[in-house]
Motif scaffolding. Structure first.
Motif, PDB file in Angstrom:
ATOM      1  N   HIS A  78      -5.589   3.428   5.818  1.00  0.00           N
ATOM      2  CA  HIS A  78      -4.919   3.029   4.575  1.00  0.00           C
ATOM      3  C   HIS A  78      -5.650   1.876   3.894  1.00  0.00           C
ATOM      4  O   HIS A  78      -5.629   1.745   2.672  1.00  0.00           O
ATOM      5  N   GLN A 119       0.822  -1.207   0.000  1.00  0.00           N
ATOM      6  CA  GLN A 119       0.000   0.000   0.000  1.00  0.00           C
ATOM      7  C   GLN A 119       0.857   1.259   0.000  1.00  0.00           C
ATOM      8  O   GLN A 119       0.470   2.277  -0.560  1.00  0.00           O
ATOM      9  N   ALA A 139      -7.260   2.170   0.137  1.00  0.00           N
ATOM     10  CA  ALA A 139      -6.961   1.167  -0.885  1.00  0.00           C
ATOM     11  C   ALA A 139      -8.243   0.562  -1.451  1.00  0.00           C
ATOM     12  O   ALA A 139      -8.347   0.305  -2.652  1.00  0.00           O
TER      13      ALA A 139
END
Length: 729
Positions: free
Chosen positions: A605, A582, A609
């Motif tokens: 995160h 990521q 994503a």
């Protein structure tokens, strides 16, 4: 902004911008451009140096982007010239990420995620002044529309800029009201939306320097995208506070503003304005730290003004709902700066992974960041509603019309037979082999699973043929009411369900695992990733620290080359690899053994994503199943069946192997590369003898020969076509 454009920006446009009608060569994605920018920096080049044939050739070779593609994009000079002439005539401006006038707020906050090129019209300098974002989904009520106008007017009169996203009712109403009040407007759009003619009042506001429209896509980019998460993310980057306008229960969110609000809620003042019955989104924002709008106060002409619309009544208790990670504006990762006076810096992505063990060799975190210790998920956690994340694909269920859709009937039948629904005491769900025997019987008799729901005679015949107790099948099929509530909950949480026979069920899994293939797969994220070329990085429960560092390097290299990285389980290495990929803006398939898909929403995160279609989490277990009921041995097989390449990270000699990773690797030595530590284990030695290739730092990911991988797992015969074409009666 002055024309003509800088040479750097012209080249960046050729590489990244869509001009319409692209067929042979697709413009570079953000991740691909960052990869190229990093290479340029390391080799002391600038984008304008890409006019040199030798520079293009070396860049294409060392980044893996392809000489034909880069040179083809750079040959679009004539087309770019026509577009630039039109854009200049229409008073558009264009800023490259290296231009001095590029908004600092976007560059400093988004860093390497900042768009390589910004397009817009109006006064650029007001972008950095901040303001209040007024956001919400598309389907607003009449009350909400009127409230939007009222709020926009109040903020405009108080001297605060109004920031909105997209051409939807909330944005249009807020802009009109703010302009009428002679306020400042920052309007984040996408692509061809910039071409929509402006009303007279808005043209005047733009001319007076009070309105700016901006986009990360070119005005000639007419692609129709179902989800455009960069609009919502840019909006939240620019604002100092946000008011979320609650809307109808079922509403589209094309610009993904809801997921962006959840991502930034820890670092922005957030208010929720409710008109009528609150939705689950409103409840969740309150639980995550947002305030009811009635508590907001504005200063107008030196006097305190309090607005008190309806109060949210009956909001769920805060319980154990996890708080999202605040977005750090001063993260330690370097940003790319390609300006006229400085050379480009590293294009490393923002670091946001949270592993159980942080490796300083890979990344570091700010000193003031508090590490959250992992904890066991409580019942309250599982029962609490999880925010819906944009960009999710897969099969959703319209419950009021469920029997009108044959596929939904099949899904229900399979889930009633095979899925845990909690507190099973009398009959345990069918094992995959048991269900597949029933499915084979149905196929032979040209029947579908849904026929079992109301045909008692067929149930008896199927039970006898599959050697399964008929009372057990009937008892499992009787769980329809409980399943109905579960389906609604799973739909609200954005989960999808694929059953064998569904065209989206991964062919790789059904073919490779044969009659051991799970009857259903639960997941969250972009299902199209399941068919992409991937590198599975697997290993036992514990690996040496040095091997973990190398594994993360391999994952980062794979992500930079455009490969999907596949990881398995809740192991420390898996979490570290997900974080690394990521950071590189790469794609990840994460295979779990249990149904704890909610973890996808608990970290910023992961949510980002998911919204950008770079993450899919799958499991052969359903979210209602007891945590210890998952078939752990499925994890390794699912991960490797989805992969084209395999990297086995050898573990410590005393390491456990709860997900049977060693067995999976030993099944595929010809496509397996081996990463060993200071001491090699017995599995590592066996893989070496069977021909597994050693992994070396920086080696290219090449497709290994699959000629010896055609034998089904465990020597099983070729797969049974459970639902052959033409049997859907």
């Amino acid at each position: 902004m002055a024309w003509p454009l800088s040479d750097d920006t012209n080249v960046t446009l050729l590489l990244c911008a869509w001009f319409g009608g692209e067929r042979e060569h697709k413009p570079l994605t953000l991740a691909e451009y960052n990869l190229l920018a990093t290479w340029l920096h390391h080799n002391e080049y600038r984008p304008q140096d890409m006019v040199s044939g030798s520079c293009v050739e070396n860049a294409a070779k060392e980044t893996g982007l392809g000489y034909g593609r880069i040179s083809g994009l750079l040959e679009r000079k004539i087309s770019l010239g026509f577009h630039l002439e039109e854009w200049q005539r229409r008073d558009f401006w264009i800023l490259g990420r290296g231009d001095a006038a590029y908004p600092k707020k976007i560059k400093q906050s988004m860093k390497s995620q900042a768009p390589p090129v910004l397009f817009g019209t109006g006064e650029v300098t007001i972008i950095d002044q901040g303001g209040t974002a007024i956001v919400g989904p598309e389907g607003v009520t009449q009350y909400s529309a009127e409230s939007v106008q009222m709020l926009a007017k109040l903020y405009a009169e108080s001297g605060q800029a109004i920031i909105v996203a997209g051409r939807q009712s909330i944005g249009e109403n807020a802009v009109k009201s703010a302009v009428d009040a002679e306020g400042t407007v920052i309007w984040a759009l996408q692509g061809s939306e910039l071409n929509v003619p402006l009303e007279k009042s808005l043209r005047r506001s733009r001319a007076s320097g009070q309105t700016v429209l901006l986009s990360s896509r070119s005005p000639a980019d007419e692609r129709l995208l179902n989800k455009e998460p960069r609009v919502g993310r840019m909006l939240m980057t620019l604002c100092d506070s946000v008011v979320y306008m609650d809307s109808a229960e079922i509403s589209t969110d094309r610009y993904c503003v809801e997921s962006a609000v959840f991502e930034f809620i820890g670092s922005r003042k957030c208010f929720v304005h409710v008109g009528g019955e609150p939705t689950e989104s409103a409840f969740q924002l309150i639980n995550y730290g947002a305030e009811n709008w009635k508590e907001e106060r504005l200063e107008v002409n030196g006097e305190s003004l309090e607005v008190q619309p309806d109060v949210i009544e009956g909001s769920p208790e805060h319980s154990d709902v996890s708080q999202p990670e605040p977005a750090q504006a001063d993260e330690s990762d370097p940003e790319i700066e390609l300006n006229e006076t400085a050379t480009p810096q590293s294009a490393d992505q923002e670091s946001s992974s949270e592993g159980e063990l942080e490796s300083e060799a890979i990344h570091t975190k700010p000193d003031d960041e508090v590490k959250q210790e992992p904890r066991e998920e409580s019942v309250a956690d599982r029962e609490n509603f999880i925010p819906k994340v944009a960009g999710i694909q897969g099969e959703l269920f319209e419950l009021e019309e469920e029997w009108a859709d044959p596929l939904v009937g099949d899904v229900r039948a399979v889930l009633q037979l095979c899925a845990f629904q909690k507190d099973e005491t009398t009959y345990s769900p069918l094992e995959p082999a048991e269900y597949n025997r029933i499915a084979s019987f149905l196929n032979q008799n040209h029947k579908r699973p849904r026929f079992l729901l109301d045909d008692h005679a067929l149930v008896q015949e199927a039970a006898k043929s599959a050697n399964v107790d008929v009372d057990r099948i009937q008892g499992l099929l009787g769980r329809s009411i409980k399943l109905g509530f579960s389906l609604k909950e799973w739909q609200q949480k954005g989960f999808w369900i694929l059953v064998i026979g569904d065209e989206q069920y991964p062919e790789k899994i059904q073919h490779g695992m044969d009659d051991k293939a799970p009857p259903f797969l639960f997941g969250v994220g972009d299902t199209s990733l399941l068919s992409s070329d991937g590198l599975a990085i697997i290993g036992p429960d514990s690996v040496p620290a040095s091997s973990l560092v190398k594994a993360r390097k391999a994952a980062g290299e794979a992500a930079d080359k455009g490969q999907t990285v596949i990881v398995a389980g809740h192991l420390k290495m898996a979490k570290e690899l997900v974080g690394t990929v990521q950071e590189h803006s790469g794609r990840v398939i994460w295979v779990l053994h249990d149904g704890s898909l909610e973890q996808a929403f608990k970290e910023a995160h992961h949510r980002q994503a998911l919204s950008e279609n770079r993450l899919v989490i799958i499991t052969a277990q359903n979210p209602k199943a007891p945590r210890k009921s998952g078939k752990k041995e499925y994890v390794g097989f699912l991960a490797t069946e989805l992969a084209n390449d395999l990297l086995y990270v050898d573990g410590l000699k005393s390491s456990r192997d709860q997900f049977a990773m060693a067995a999976v690797a030993l099944e595929r030595p010809k496509i397996c590369r081996l990463l060993t530590g200071p001491n090699i284990s017995q599995t590592g030695s066996q893989l070496e003898k069977l021909g597994a290739r050693p992994w070396a730092d920086g080696e290219e990911n090449t497709d290994a020969s699959h000629e010896d991988d055609s034998t089904p797992i465990n020597g099983l015969s070729s797969r049974v076509d459970l639902f052959s074409p033409g049997t859907n009666e």
